[in-house]
Scaffold this active site. Structure first.
Site, PDB file in Angstrom:
ATOM      1  N   HIS A  89     -12.765  -6.043   3.133  1.00 51.66           N
ATOM      2  CA  HIS A  89     -11.912  -5.089   2.429  1.00 51.66           C
ATOM      3  C   HIS A  89     -12.787  -4.193   1.565  1.00 51.66           C
ATOM      4  CE1 HIS A  89      -8.411  -3.399   0.462  1.00 51.66           C
ATOM      5  NE2 HIS A  89      -9.148  -3.419  -0.637  1.00 51.66           N
ATOM      6  N   ASP A 168       4.033  -6.745  -3.827  1.00 51.81           N
ATOM      7  CA  ASP A 168       2.952  -5.800  -4.100  1.00 51.81           C
ATOM      8  C   ASP A 168       3.348  -4.383  -3.693  1.00 51.81           C
ATOM      9  OD1 ASP A 168       0.180  -5.035  -4.790  1.00 51.81           O
ATOM     10  OD2 ASP A 168       0.179  -4.466  -2.675  1.00 51.81           O
ATOM     11  N   ARG A 175       3.215   1.229 -10.109  1.00 53.96           N
ATOM     12  CA  ARG A 175       1.957   1.457 -10.838  1.00 53.96           C
ATOM     13  C   ARG A 175       1.473   2.887 -10.633  1.00 53.96           C
ATOM     14  NH1 ARG A 175      -1.720  -2.569  -8.262  1.00 53.96           N
ATOM     15  NH2 ARG A 175      -3.301  -1.619  -9.547  1.00 53.96           N
ATOM     16  N   SER A 190      -3.405  -7.350  -6.511  1.00 50.38           N
ATOM     17  CA  SER A 190      -2.788  -6.542  -5.453  1.00 50.38           C
ATOM     18  C   SER A 190      -3.596  -6.675  -4.150  1.00 50.38           C
ATOM     19  CB  SER A 190      -2.738  -5.084  -5.922  1.00 50.38           C
ATOM     20  OG  SER A 190      -2.459  -4.219  -4.865  1.00 50.38           O
ATOM     21  N   LYS A 194      -2.625  -9.475  -0.602  1.00 47.37           N
ATOM     22  CA  LYS A 194      -2.478  -9.035   0.791  1.00 47.37           C
ATOM     23  C   LYS A 194      -3.514  -9.699   1.684  1.00 47.37           C
ATOM     24  CE  LYS A 194      -2.478  -4.936  -0.878  1.00 47.37           C
ATOM     25  NZ  LYS A 194      -2.379  -3.610  -1.419  1.00 47.37           N
TER      26      LYS A 194
HETATM   27  N1  URA Z   1      -5.740  -1.133  -3.360  1.00 41.68           N
HETATM   28  C1  URA Z   1      -4.713  -1.994  -3.430  1.00 41.68           C
HETATM   29  O1  URA Z   1      -4.273  -2.513  -2.425  1.00 41.68           O
HETATM   30  N2  URA Z   1      -4.204  -2.270  -4.649  1.00 41.68           N
HETATM   31  C2  URA Z   1      -4.658  -1.738  -5.784  1.00 41.68           C
HETATM   32  O2  URA Z   1      -4.161  -2.033  -6.849  1.00 41.68           O
HETATM   33  C3  URA Z   1      -5.727  -0.832  -5.690  1.00 41.68           C
HETATM   34  C4  URA Z   1      -6.253  -0.552  -4.452  1.00 41.68           C
END
Ligand code: URA
Length: 438
Positions: A89, A168, A175, A190, A194
């Site tokens: 990621h 999320d 947010r 967050s 995932k």
């Molecule tokens: N990417 C995400 O998935 N969440 C965040 O809060 C920031 C970047």
């Protein structure tokens, strides 16, 4: 909107964090679940998110918040696959197309790569937008389709389904409009909710730092990396983070189809040195953490065409034509060197904003992006240039966008006598050993 059957009132949770107290596990479980169910209102969650941004969370609170977001949806499971799973990621940057060559490369070296990716918002691009510039390619797969591609190709890059961490999805949208994105506990939870729900056995995080990154300050990027590694390890996912440079765009292209072209060059054994180095470094980390050793080295898999074979198969399996010509924007404009000298700097944020304004990115969720739009770079910091030599070509289908893109580049690059100091490509590596994050 609170009912008497709920165990807490949202104001209690907000007040606890406002007053810098720790919020208890049951409170966290409840507030995340109740927000997902629509019991806690947006304005209440906004207040809580702002209190978290201002007052922080301790490691237990972050871990519980992450778990509550995972529990809001399904958790995928790849235990039926014959090979270990590894994922990467990136926190996002300008010209960061690494997922495209990396996923097939790691598959060619022996791991399964279930890569759930996102779309771009703002000046950083999204992997799905890039791949959608390939004719016919489909990002939205069912879980069964995802498994079928993983089994046949060893790698899949697709959108996260609606069932994965729905809390999320709701929280991130809130947010975005309440100035509460830039909180390390909220970003870490967050991303990791995932990635953990996605079911990978191991994860390599590429935490970007520099002007084009979310965390421009390297110390904050290190803190984010440590927080995410801690969350991954606590959830039983082998996790390592690299903190990498995003002060200058990665590679020589920024924009969807332009970046696909460069990724294919890397898979063909060429491509810019920084993209190749980061791809190989991340690939070796992913293989090591997945426990694959003594197999084919990633550099060999780029040279012998085996990574390219996986790429072609993976693109076809998702409806794409790997041989189709990539879209080219209808209009181009060149940016020329104004004197003889060396490129002193080329600011990632300026180039990212220029590409975005040319149509490569979106300013609202759901907006269409232009496949051919973006910036092609011909000279990077340290390169010698002559007056009148092209430094960049701007691409767009809508030429009225050139003026605003050029404004973004104003002051974002210069030709001088010498190069300004640059970050090393890889600043740090954060892993865990015997329960310690280091
Ligand atoms: N990417 C995400 O998935 N969440 C965040 O809060 C920031 C970047």
């Amino acid at each position: 909107m609170n009912t008497t059957t709920e165990p807490f009132a949202a104001v209690e949770v907000i007040a606890a964090k406002r007053d810098r107290n720790v919020i208890s596990d049951p409170m966290i479980d409840w507030v995340v679940d109740a927000y997902t169910r629509g019991i806690v209102a947006d304005e209440q969650m906004s207040a809580l998110l702002m209190a978290i941004l201002l007052n922080g969370m301790n490691p237990n609170e972050i871990s519980r918040w992450t778990q509550a977001m995972i529990n809001s949806g399904e958790r995928l499971n790849w235990s039926m696959l014959k090979r270990p799973t590894a994922d990467k990621h990136s926190t996002g940057g300008v010209g960061d197309k690494i997922t495209l060559p990396l996923s097939p490369l790691v598959s060619a070296c022996g791991a399964s790569v279930p890569q759930l990716s996102g779309r771009g918002l703002g000046h950083t691009g999204g992997t799905l937008d890039k791949l959608e510039s390939i004719s016919g390619w489909r990002a939205d797969l069912s879980n069964q389709e995802m498994l079928a591609v993983l089994e046949s190709c060893g790698a899949v890059i697709c959108a996260a389904g609606a069932g994965l961490a729905p809390a999320d999805k709701k929280l991130y949208a809130l947010r975005d409009v309440t100035g509460t994105v830039e909180s390390i506990p909220l970003i870490a939870s967050s991303i990791m909710s995932k990635k953990i729900a996605e079911g990978t056995g191991s994860l390599v995080l590429d935490v970007k730092t520099g002007s084009g990154a979310f965390m421009s300050d390297p110390e904050r990027a290190r803190e984010l990396a440590r927080t995410m590694v801690q969350l991954g390890v606590a959830a039983g996912v082998k996790t390592v983070a690299l903190v990498t440079a995003m002060d200058v765009p990665l590679g020589l292209t920024v924009g969807n189809a332009l970046e696909v072209r460069e990724s294919v060059e890397v898979l063909a054994g060429g491509g810019p040195a920084d993209v190749v180095e980061l791809t190989l470094t991340l690939a070796r980390e992913m293989l090591a953490i997945a426990g694959i050793s003594g197999g084919k080295d990633p550099a060999d898999a780029l040279k012998d065409g085996s990574a390219m074979d996986v790429w072609r198969k993976m693109i076809k399996a998702q409806g794409g034509d790997p041989d189709a010509a990539l879209p080219v924007a209808a209009h181009q404009e060149q940016v020329l060197a104004d004197r003889d000298g060396v490129i002193a700097n080329l600011d990632a944020l300026s180039v990212g904003v220029a590409a975005w304004r040319l149509g490569a990115g979106r300013s609202r969720q759901g907006e269409r992006v232009q496949a051919g739009a973006g910036v092609e770079i011909f000279a990077k910091p340290g390169d010698t240039v002559k007056k009148g030599q092209p430094i960049m070509t701007l691409h767009t289908d809508t030429p009225e966008r050139f003026a605003r893109a050029l404004e973004a580049l104003d002051g974002g690059w210069s030709v001088g006598e010498k190069t300004a100091p640059r970050m090393p490509l890889i600043l740090d590596r954060i892993g865990s050993q015997d329960g310690h994050i280091n």
